[in-house]
Scaffold this motif. Structure first.
Motif, PDB file in Angstrom:
ATOM      1  N   ARG A 452       0.823  -1.202   0.000  1.00 24.23           N
ATOM      2  CA  ARG A 452       0.000   0.000   0.000  1.00 24.23           C
ATOM      3  C   ARG A 452       0.865   1.265   0.000  1.00 24.23           C
ATOM      4  O   ARG A 452       0.464   2.301  -0.531  1.00 24.23           O
ATOM      5  N   THR A 453       2.052   1.169   0.602  1.00 20.93           N
ATOM      6  CA  THR A 453       2.971   2.310   0.555  1.00 20.93           C
ATOM      7  C   THR A 453       3.518   2.500  -0.844  1.00 20.93           C
ATOM      8  O   THR A 453       3.693   3.635  -1.308  1.00 20.93           O
ATOM      9  N   VAL A 454       3.784   1.404  -1.538  1.00 18.47           N
ATOM     10  CA  VAL A 454       4.210   1.492  -2.934  1.00 18.47           C
ATOM     11  C   VAL A 454       3.132   2.168  -3.765  1.00 18.47           C
ATOM     12  O   VAL A 454       3.422   3.030  -4.614  1.00 18.47           O
ATOM     13  N   ALA A 455       1.877   1.798  -3.532  1.00 12.92           N
ATOM     14  CA  ALA A 455       0.770   2.415  -4.276  1.00 12.92           C
ATOM     15  C   ALA A 455       0.692   3.916  -4.000  1.00 12.92           C
ATOM     16  O   ALA A 455       0.445   4.716  -4.916  1.00 12.92           O
ATOM     17  N   LYS A 456       0.936   4.309  -2.748  1.00 12.35           N
ATOM     18  CA  LYS A 456       0.895   5.735  -2.415  1.00 12.35           C
ATOM     19  C   LYS A 456       2.027   6.489  -3.111  1.00 12.35           C
ATOM     20  O   LYS A 456       1.798   7.564  -3.687  1.00 12.35           O
ATOM     21  N   TYR A 457       3.232   5.933  -3.108  1.00 10.24           N
ATOM     22  CA  TYR A 457       4.358   6.587  -3.772  1.00 10.24           C
ATOM     23  C   TYR A 457       4.159   6.601  -5.287  1.00 10.24           C
ATOM     24  O   TYR A 457       4.541   7.560  -5.962  1.00 10.24           O
ATOM     25  N   ARG A 458       3.593   5.528  -5.814  1.00 15.04           N
ATOM     26  CA  ARG A 458       3.354   5.462  -7.258  1.00 15.04           C
ATOM     27  C   ARG A 458       2.365   6.541  -7.691  1.00 15.04           C
ATOM     28  O   ARG A 458       2.561   7.234  -8.703  1.00 15.04           O
ATOM     29  N   GLU A 459       1.300   6.716  -6.923  1.00 10.85           N
ATOM     30  CA  GLU A 459       0.323   7.754  -7.242  1.00 10.85           C
ATOM     31  C   GLU A 459       0.918   9.143  -7.089  1.00 10.85           C
ATOM     32  O   GLU A 459       0.611  10.054  -7.862  1.00 10.85           O
ATOM     33  N   ALA A 460       1.791   9.323  -6.086  1.00 11.87           N
ATOM     34  CA  ALA A 460       2.439  10.623  -5.904  1.00 11.87           C
ATOM     35  C   ALA A 460       3.346  10.966  -7.070  1.00 11.87           C
ATOM     36  O   ALA A 460       3.544  12.145  -7.399  1.00 11.87           O
ATOM     37  N   ALA A 461       3.911   9.945  -7.724  1.00  7.68           N
ATOM     38  CA  ALA A 461       4.759  10.159  -8.890  1.00  7.68           C
ATOM     39  C   ALA A 461       3.963  10.180 -10.193  1.00  7.68           C
ATOM     40  O   ALA A 461       4.559  10.181 -11.270  1.00  7.68           O
ATOM     41  N   ASN A 462       2.619  10.185 -10.089  1.00 12.03           N
ATOM     42  CA  ASN A 462       1.739  10.215 -11.270  1.00 12.03           C
ATOM     43  C   ASN A 462       1.977   9.023 -12.186  1.00 12.03           C
ATOM     44  O   ASN A 462       1.944   9.145 -13.420  1.00 12.03           O
ATOM     45  N   ILE A 463       2.208   7.870 -11.588  1.00  7.84           N
ATOM     46  CA  ILE A 463       2.387   6.631 -12.343  1.00  7.84           C
ATOM     47  C   ILE A 463       1.073   5.846 -12.280  1.00  7.84           C
ATOM     48  O   ILE A 463       0.599   5.529 -11.187  1.00  7.84           O
ATOM     49  N   PRO A 464       0.448   5.520 -13.405  1.00  2.00           N
ATOM     50  CA  PRO A 464      -0.810   4.768 -13.377  1.00  2.00           C
ATOM     51  C   PRO A 464      -0.589   3.348 -12.892  1.00  2.00           C
ATOM     52  O   PRO A 464       0.557   2.843 -12.897  1.00  2.00           O
ATOM     53  N   PRO A 465      -1.641   2.653 -12.481  1.00  4.74           N
ATOM     54  CA  PRO A 465      -1.489   1.260 -12.044  1.00  4.74           C
ATOM     55  C   PRO A 465      -1.081   0.354 -13.197  1.00  4.74           C
ATOM     56  O   PRO A 465      -1.096   0.743 -14.373  1.00  4.74           O
ATOM     57  N   ALA A 466      -0.742  -0.884 -12.857  1.00  3.73           N
ATOM     58  CA  ALA A 466      -0.224  -1.824 -13.859  1.00  3.73           C
ATOM     59  C   ALA A 466      -1.232  -2.084 -14.967  1.00  3.73           C
ATOM     60  O   ALA A 466      -0.856  -2.231 -16.138  1.00  3.73           O
ATOM     61  N   SER A 467      -2.523  -2.141 -14.636  1.00  2.25           N
ATOM     62  CA  SER A 467      -3.541  -2.425 -15.654  1.00  2.25           C
ATOM     63  C   SER A 467      -3.597  -1.338 -16.722  1.00  2.25           C
ATOM     64  O   SER A 467      -3.905  -1.615 -17.885  1.00  2.25           O
ATOM     65  N   GLN A 468      -3.282  -0.093 -16.348  1.00  7.47           N
ATOM     66  CA  GLN A 468      -3.303   0.994 -17.312  1.00  7.47           C
ATOM     67  C   GLN A 468      -1.962   1.190 -18.013  1.00  7.47           C
ATOM     68  O   GLN A 468      -1.890   1.919 -19.012  1.00  7.47           O
ATOM     69  N   ARG A 469      -0.912   0.561 -17.519  1.00  7.10           N
ATOM     70  CA  ARG A 469       0.400   0.678 -18.163  1.00  7.10           C
ATOM     71  C   ARG A 469       0.629  -0.423 -19.184  1.00  7.10           C
ATOM     72  O   ARG A 469       1.635  -0.416 -19.893  1.00  7.10           O
ATOM     73  N   ARG A 470      -0.290  -1.372 -19.269  1.00  7.05           N
ATOM     74  CA  ARG A 470      -0.107  -2.488 -20.190  1.00  7.05           C
ATOM     75  C   ARG A 470      -0.226  -2.006 -21.622  1.00  7.05           C
ATOM     76  O   ARG A 470      -1.130  -1.279 -21.994  1.00  7.05           O
TER      77      ARG A 470
END
Length: 472
Positions: A452-470
Motif C-alpha cells: 500500500r505504501t508502494v501504491a501511495k508513492y506510485r500515485e504521488a509520482a503520477n504513475i498509473p497502475p499496472a492495468s493501465q500501463r499495459r
C-alpha cells in the motif's frame, strides 16, 4: 467570594506590528513580495527604489553567515534626490503634436488591448460563427449551443432542453449542432467521449487501415480500450497486432478535452529566490539579485523629520516605518539564504547523483542546523524556489519522510519514488510490474516497504497502475 485588587509581575510575549510584518514578509512568495513592495512604495513617500544595488552572497555553502550581508539601502551612502516640486507639464509635453497623435490613435482599434485579453472558448467559437453563413434564426441557435458548451468542449445540455428553450424543432437544432462541431478545435460540441473522438477522426483526410480500425474501436469497443484488454479487443475486431498497435497509437494522439486548449488561463511564472551552481567541485548558493527589491530612504523627505508639528511627526512615523520595512526585507533575505544553504549542504548527494540519492529530511533537521524554530522554517520553505543544475525546485521538494532499510539506515521517500519510476520505465510493457512485485524488488534491495505504501508513492509520482500501463 471577596473581591479585591492584586498586583502581579510576569513575562509574556507580545507581537508588535513590526514583528508581525516581518513574519508576514517571510512567508510571501517572490511575486507576492513584489506586490507588497509596490504597495509600500505607493503608500510611503519615504521609500524609493534604487537601481544597481547588489546583494552579497556566499561563495560556498559554508556556515559562515557573517559574510552574507545584504546591501539593502544603507542610509550612509544615499545619493541626492531629484527635486520633487516639478510640475506634470515639465515631464510630459502635451503640445499640439501629442494631441494630434492621440486623436489619430483613437481612430484605430486597440489591437494590443484586444490581443492581451484572455480569449475564452465561447469567444473563439463565436468568432468562428461570425465567419460562418447562418440565417438569423440559425445564428441564434448557434449562440444557444455555444453557450451550452463547457470548458472541456462538450455540450453540457441535452438537445431536448435546448429545444424547449429555443422553441425550434429538434431537426433544426441538430443541423446547427453539426455545423458547430465542424469548428476548431476538433471535437468541440460533442455530447460524449465517443462522439468527441469520432469527430476528430473524421477530420483526418488521409484514410488508411489504421484510421478505419481506429474509428471502429471508438464506435464499438471503446470500453475494452479503456481497460487495456488488448487480447479481447483484437479478437472482437479480428485484427492483427500490428494493425491494432497503429490504430491505438492514432487514438492516443487525440485530445479527449478539446476545449482545454482554448482559454486555459494565464501562465503562472516562478521567480527563483536562490541560485545554486557548481563552482569546481563545490556548490555555490546565492540569492537571486533580480528577484530582490532594492529600496532606499528618500533623503529629501528624511531631512524634514526634525520638527515638532503634525507634519513633521507624520514624516517621522513614515521614516520609522520605511526603516523597519527595509530591515524586515533584509532579515527575510538572510533567513532564506541561511535555510537554502543548509538544505543544499544536507542534500549534496542529490545534486551530484540525482533523486535516487536524496536523503530523508524533515523541518526539524534544518531548524536545528540554522538554530531556528520549525515554524520559521515552514514559512521560509513555503512558495520559495531555487534554480539548480538539476532544474527548478521548491524548497519543500527536499523534505520527505523516510523508510527503514535492512542495514538499519533510512531511505528518503523521494528517492524511493525515483527508484519506482526507474523500474516502471524499464519494465516489460506487456507485463507491467504490480505494486506487490515492486515491493518485492525493493525488499531485495534492502528497502522494507508495504504494498500500500508502494501504491501511495506510485500515485504521488503520477504513475498509473499496472492495468493501465499495459501495452501491446
Amino acid at each position: 467570594m471577596k473581591q479585591g485588587l492584586e498586583l502581579k509581575l510576569g513575562q509574556h510575549l507580545a507581537m508588535t506590528p513590526q514583528l508581525q510584518q516581518a513574519i508576514r514578509l517571510l512567508q510571501l512568495s517572490t511575486l507576492d513580495l513584489q506586490q507588497e513592495v509596490q504597495m509600500m512604495l505607493d503608500s510611503n513617500p519615504l521609500l524609493d527604489e534604487e537601481e544597481g544595488v547588489e546583494l552579497a552572497a556566499s561563495d560556498s555553502p559554508a556556515p559562515a553567515q557573517e559574510e552574507r550581508q545584504l546591501d539593502l539601502a544603507a542610509e550612509t551612502n544615499l545619493p541626492e534626490e531629484l527635486p520633487v516640486d516639478s510640475q506634470w507639464d515639465d515631464v510630459f509635453d502635451m503640445g499640439s503634436s501629442g494631441a494630434a497623435s492621440a486623436t489619430a490613435d483613437d481612430e484605430l482599434p486597440d489591437f494590443e488591448a484586444r490581443n492581451s485579453r484572455e480569449q475564452s472558448l465561447q469567444d473563439y467559437l463565436r468568432w468562428q460563427a461570425d465567419l460562418t453563413f447562418f440565417s438569423s434564426e440559425d445564428r441564434s441557435l448557434a449562440e444557444l449551443i455555444i453557450d451550452a458548451i463547457d470548458d472541456n468542449g462538450y455540450l453540457a445540455a441535452d438537445l431536448e432542453e435546448l429545444t424547449e428553450t429555443s422553441g425550434r424543432p429538434m431537426v433544426e437544432l441538430e443541423t446547427v449542432l453539426l455545423q458547430v462541431q465542424d469548428f476548431d478545435p476538433p471535437g468541440v460540441g460533442a455530447r460524449s467521449l465517443c462522439e468527441c473522438l469520432s469527430l476528430q477522426l473524421q477530420q483526418i483526410e488521409e484514410e488508411n487501415e489504421a484510421l478505419l480500425l481506429a474509428r471502429r474501436i471508438v464506435a464499438e469497443q471503446l470500453e475494452l480500450l479503456a481497460k487495456h484488454d488488448y487480447v479481447r479487443l483484437a479478437q472482437a475486431l479480428d485484427a492483427r497486432e500490428e494493425e491494432l498497435r497503429a490504430a491505438i497509437a492514432l487514438i492516443a494522439a487525440l485530445n479527449p478535452k478539446p476545449g482545454g486548449e482554448i482559454g486555459a488561463g494565464d501562465s503562472e511564472y516562478v521567480i527563483p529566490d536562490v541560485i545554486v551552481r557548481w563552482i569546481g567541485k563545490r556548490l555555490r548558493v546565492e540569492l537571486n539579485a533580480e528577484a530582490m527589491p532594492r529600496l532606499r530612504i528618500n533623503r529629501h523627505y528624511a531631512d524634514l523629520s526634525g520638527g515638532k508639528d503634525a507634519a513633521h511627526r507624520y514624516i517621522q512615523d513614515q521614516l520609522n516605518e520605511a526603516r523597519w520595512f527595509i530591515k524586515s526585507l533584509q532579515s527575510r533575505q538572510e533567513t532564506i539564504l541561511k535555510v537554502a544553504t543548509a538544505i543544499v549542504e544536507r542534500q549534496k548527494d542529490f545534486f551530484a547523483n540525482g533523486p535516487e540519492a536524496m536523503r530523508p529530511m524533515v523541518l526539524r533537521d534544518i531548524a536545528e542546523a540554522v538554530e531556528m524554530h520549525e515554524s520559521t522554517i515552514s514559512r521560509v520553505t513555503n512558495q520559495k524556489f531555487m534554480t539548480t543544475p538539476r532544474g527548478l525546485f521548491e524548497f519543500k521538494y527536499f523534505f520527505s519522510s523516510h523508510v527503514g532499510t535492512d542495514q538499519g539506515g533510512a531511505a528518503s521517500a523521494t528517492a524511493i519514488r525515483a527508484v519506482i519510476l526507474k523500474m516502471v520505465q524499464v519494465e516489460d510493457s506487456q507485463h507491467p510490474l504490480s505494486d506487490a512485485e515492486i515491493a518485492k524488488v525493493l525488499a531485495e534491495q534492502g528497502i522494507q516497504i508495504a504494498r500500500r505504501t508502494v501504491a501511495k508513492y506510485r500515485e504521488a509520482a503520477n504513475i498509473p497502475p499496472a492495468s493501465q500501463r499495459r501495452r501491446l
